[in-house]
Design an enzyme around this catalytic site. Sequence first.
Site, PDB file in Angstrom:
ATOM      1  N   ASN A   7      -1.956  -0.128   7.124  1.00  0.00           N
ATOM      2  CA  ASN A   7      -1.541  -1.479   7.548  1.00  0.00           C
ATOM      3  C   ASN A   7      -0.673  -2.204   6.513  1.00  0.00           C
ATOM      4  O   ASN A   7      -0.723  -3.423   6.385  1.00  0.00           O
ATOM      5  CB  ASN A   7      -2.762  -2.312   7.964  1.00  0.00           C
ATOM      6  CG  ASN A   7      -3.782  -2.468   6.851  1.00  0.00           C
ATOM      7  OD1 ASN A   7      -3.519  -2.101   5.701  1.00  0.00           O
ATOM      8  ND2 ASN A   7      -4.936  -3.029   7.166  1.00  0.00           N
ATOM      9  N   GLU A  39      -8.978 -11.264  -7.893  1.00  0.00           N
ATOM     10  CA  GLU A  39      -8.060 -10.119  -7.729  1.00  0.00           C
ATOM     11  C   GLU A  39      -6.879 -10.214  -8.699  1.00  0.00           C
ATOM     12  O   GLU A  39      -6.479  -9.201  -9.280  1.00  0.00           O
ATOM     13  CB  GLU A  39      -7.547 -10.056  -6.290  1.00  0.00           C
ATOM     14  CG  GLU A  39      -8.605  -9.585  -5.304  1.00  0.00           C
ATOM     15  CD  GLU A  39      -8.113  -9.530  -3.866  1.00  0.00           C
ATOM     16  OE1 GLU A  39      -8.871  -9.036  -3.011  1.00  0.00           O
ATOM     17  OE2 GLU A  39      -6.973  -9.984  -3.584  1.00  0.00           O
ATOM     18  N   TYR A  91     -12.340  -3.332  -3.838  1.00  0.00           N
ATOM     19  CA  TYR A  91     -12.857  -3.368  -2.466  1.00  0.00           C
ATOM     20  C   TYR A  91     -14.361  -3.626  -2.363  1.00  0.00           C
ATOM     21  O   TYR A  91     -14.851  -4.025  -1.308  1.00  0.00           O
ATOM     22  CB  TYR A  91     -12.496  -2.075  -1.719  1.00  0.00           C
ATOM     23  CG  TYR A  91     -11.063  -2.080  -1.212  1.00  0.00           C
ATOM     24  CD1 TYR A  91     -10.647  -2.987  -0.233  1.00  0.00           C
ATOM     25  CD2 TYR A  91     -10.111  -1.203  -1.712  1.00  0.00           C
ATOM     26  CE1 TYR A  91      -9.347  -3.016   0.241  1.00  0.00           C
ATOM     27  CE2 TYR A  91      -8.785  -1.217  -1.241  1.00  0.00           C
ATOM     28  CZ  TYR A  91      -8.418  -2.137  -0.264  1.00  0.00           C
ATOM     29  OH  TYR A  91      -7.129  -2.167   0.202  1.00  0.00           O
ATOM     30  N   LYS A 142       0.835  -1.202   0.000  1.00  0.00           N
ATOM     31  CA  LYS A 142       0.000   0.000   0.000  1.00  0.00           C
ATOM     32  C   LYS A 142       0.874   1.257   0.000  1.00  0.00           C
ATOM     33  O   LYS A 142       2.076   1.180   0.275  1.00  0.00           O
ATOM     34  CB  LYS A 142      -0.926  -0.038   1.226  1.00  0.00           C
ATOM     35  CG  LYS A 142      -1.890  -1.230   1.212  1.00  0.00           C
ATOM     36  CD  LYS A 142      -2.875  -1.151   2.374  1.00  0.00           C
ATOM     37  CE  LYS A 142      -3.843  -2.323   2.351  1.00  0.00           C
ATOM     38  NZ  LYS A 142      -4.912  -2.169   3.359  1.00  0.00           N
ATOM     39  N   HIS A 156      -2.009  -5.373   1.437  1.00  0.00           N
ATOM     40  CA  HIS A 156      -3.244  -6.114   1.210  1.00  0.00           C
ATOM     41  C   HIS A 156      -2.852  -7.547   0.855  1.00  0.00           C
ATOM     42  O   HIS A 156      -1.851  -7.757   0.172  1.00  0.00           O
ATOM     43  CB  HIS A 156      -4.028  -5.510   0.040  1.00  0.00           C
ATOM     44  CG  HIS A 156      -5.091  -6.435  -0.482  1.00  0.00           C
ATOM     45  ND1 HIS A 156      -6.342  -6.519   0.089  1.00  0.00           N
ATOM     46  CD2 HIS A 156      -5.070  -7.347  -1.493  1.00  0.00           C
ATOM     47  CE1 HIS A 156      -7.041  -7.441  -0.561  1.00  0.00           C
ATOM     48  NE2 HIS A 156      -6.297  -7.953  -1.528  1.00  0.00           N
TER      49      HIS A 156
HETATM   50  O1  CDP Z   1      -7.241  -5.946   4.611  1.00  0.00           O
HETATM   51  P1  CDP Z   1      -8.077  -6.986   5.336  1.00  0.00           P
HETATM   52  O2  CDP Z   1      -8.573  -8.075   4.421  1.00  0.00           O
HETATM   53  O3  CDP Z   1      -7.385  -7.498   6.553  1.00  0.00           O
HETATM   54  O4  CDP Z   1      -9.380  -6.223   5.908  1.00  0.00           O
HETATM   55  P2  CDP Z   1     -10.759  -5.812   5.208  1.00  0.00           P
HETATM   56  O5  CDP Z   1     -11.831  -5.935   6.240  1.00  0.00           O
HETATM   57  O6  CDP Z   1     -10.955  -6.528   3.913  1.00  0.00           O
HETATM   58  O7  CDP Z   1     -10.565  -4.261   4.935  1.00  0.00           O
HETATM   59  C1  CDP Z   1      -9.855  -3.770   3.812  1.00  0.00           C
HETATM   60  C2  CDP Z   1      -9.064  -2.543   4.219  1.00  0.00           C
HETATM   61  O8  CDP Z   1      -9.952  -1.485   4.598  1.00  0.00           O
HETATM   62  C3  CDP Z   1      -8.170  -2.727   5.432  1.00  0.00           C
HETATM   63  O9  CDP Z   1      -6.946  -3.381   5.131  1.00  0.00           O
HETATM   64  C4  CDP Z   1      -7.970  -1.297   5.879  1.00  0.00           C
HETATM   65  O10 CDP Z   1      -7.001  -0.651   5.073  1.00  0.00           O
HETATM   66  C5  CDP Z   1      -9.353  -0.704   5.612  1.00  0.00           C
HETATM   67  N1  CDP Z   1     -10.177  -0.725   6.852  1.00  0.00           N
HETATM   68  C6  CDP Z   1     -10.092   0.353   7.726  1.00  0.00           C
HETATM   69  O11 CDP Z   1      -9.338   1.306   7.470  1.00  0.00           O
HETATM   70  N2  CDP Z   1     -10.824   0.358   8.891  1.00  0.00           N
HETATM   71  C7  CDP Z   1     -11.635  -0.663   9.188  1.00  0.00           C
HETATM   72  N3  CDP Z   1     -12.338  -0.610  10.337  1.00  0.00           N
HETATM   73  C8  CDP Z   1     -11.727  -1.755   8.326  1.00  0.00           C
HETATM   74  C9  CDP Z   1     -10.988  -1.768   7.148  1.00  0.00           C
HETATM   75 MG    MG Z   2      -9.921  -8.006   2.830  1.00  0.00          MG
END
Ligand code: CDP
Ligand code: MG
Length: 167
Positions: free
Chosen positions: A128, A142, A49, A9, A131
């Site tokens: 974080n 993807e 997303y 990212k 991805h």
């Molecule tokens: O990336 P991951 O699959 O672990 O989590 P996700 O639930 O698919 O969310 C995608 C991305 O959205 C996250 O990696 C964060 O960058 C963002 N996100 C966030 O900023 N705050 C949250 N409460 C949930 C997701």
């Molecule tokens: Mg995810």
Amino acid sequence: MERTLIIFKPDAVQRGIVGEVMTRFEKAGFKIVGLKMLQPSEEHYHKHYEGIGTLKTRKGNEIFESTLLSMQEGPVIAMVLEGVEAVSTIRKMVGSTEPKSALPGTIRGDFAHVNYNQATTTGRAVANIVHASADLNEAKQEIDHWFKKEEIFDYRVVHEHFTQPKS
Ligand code: CDP
Ligand code: MG
């Protein structure tokens, strides 16, 4: 053999930690079969997303919109990795979504510490680092979304000596 998508990212690219994080995957024996830097459009992230992913459905519009904006803050590096159970093992190496909750030893736990609350007050997505595809179905979609067929390569790495049948 499974394939999965990793995206470094904008926060990882701008902090200059891409090489260090990539090394972890190489050391674990995963094969890099695709790699490029790009700065995708909002539409591209929208499909990534919500379409392939379900971020808006799961977390709501505010988090969805701030994630799209944060991803557009700069170029990213997209990578396809191949290996035995690559999808689930790489998710384990990456750790929990919220760096505060991510265990030490994981990428998000070792390279970040921030929490959701702090991210929300700044109107940003939680920074974080990477991805990683959540499951096999998401990984397949993807990879097709981010890479053309001719950008994925087929070659042998020495690790395969240990994963192929004995000759
Ligand atoms: O990336 P991951 O699959 O672990 O989590 P996700 O639930 O698919 O969310 C995608 C991305 O959205 C996250 O990696 C964060 O960058 C963002 N996100 C966030 O900023 N705050 C949250 N409460 C949930 C997701
Ligand atoms: Mg995810």
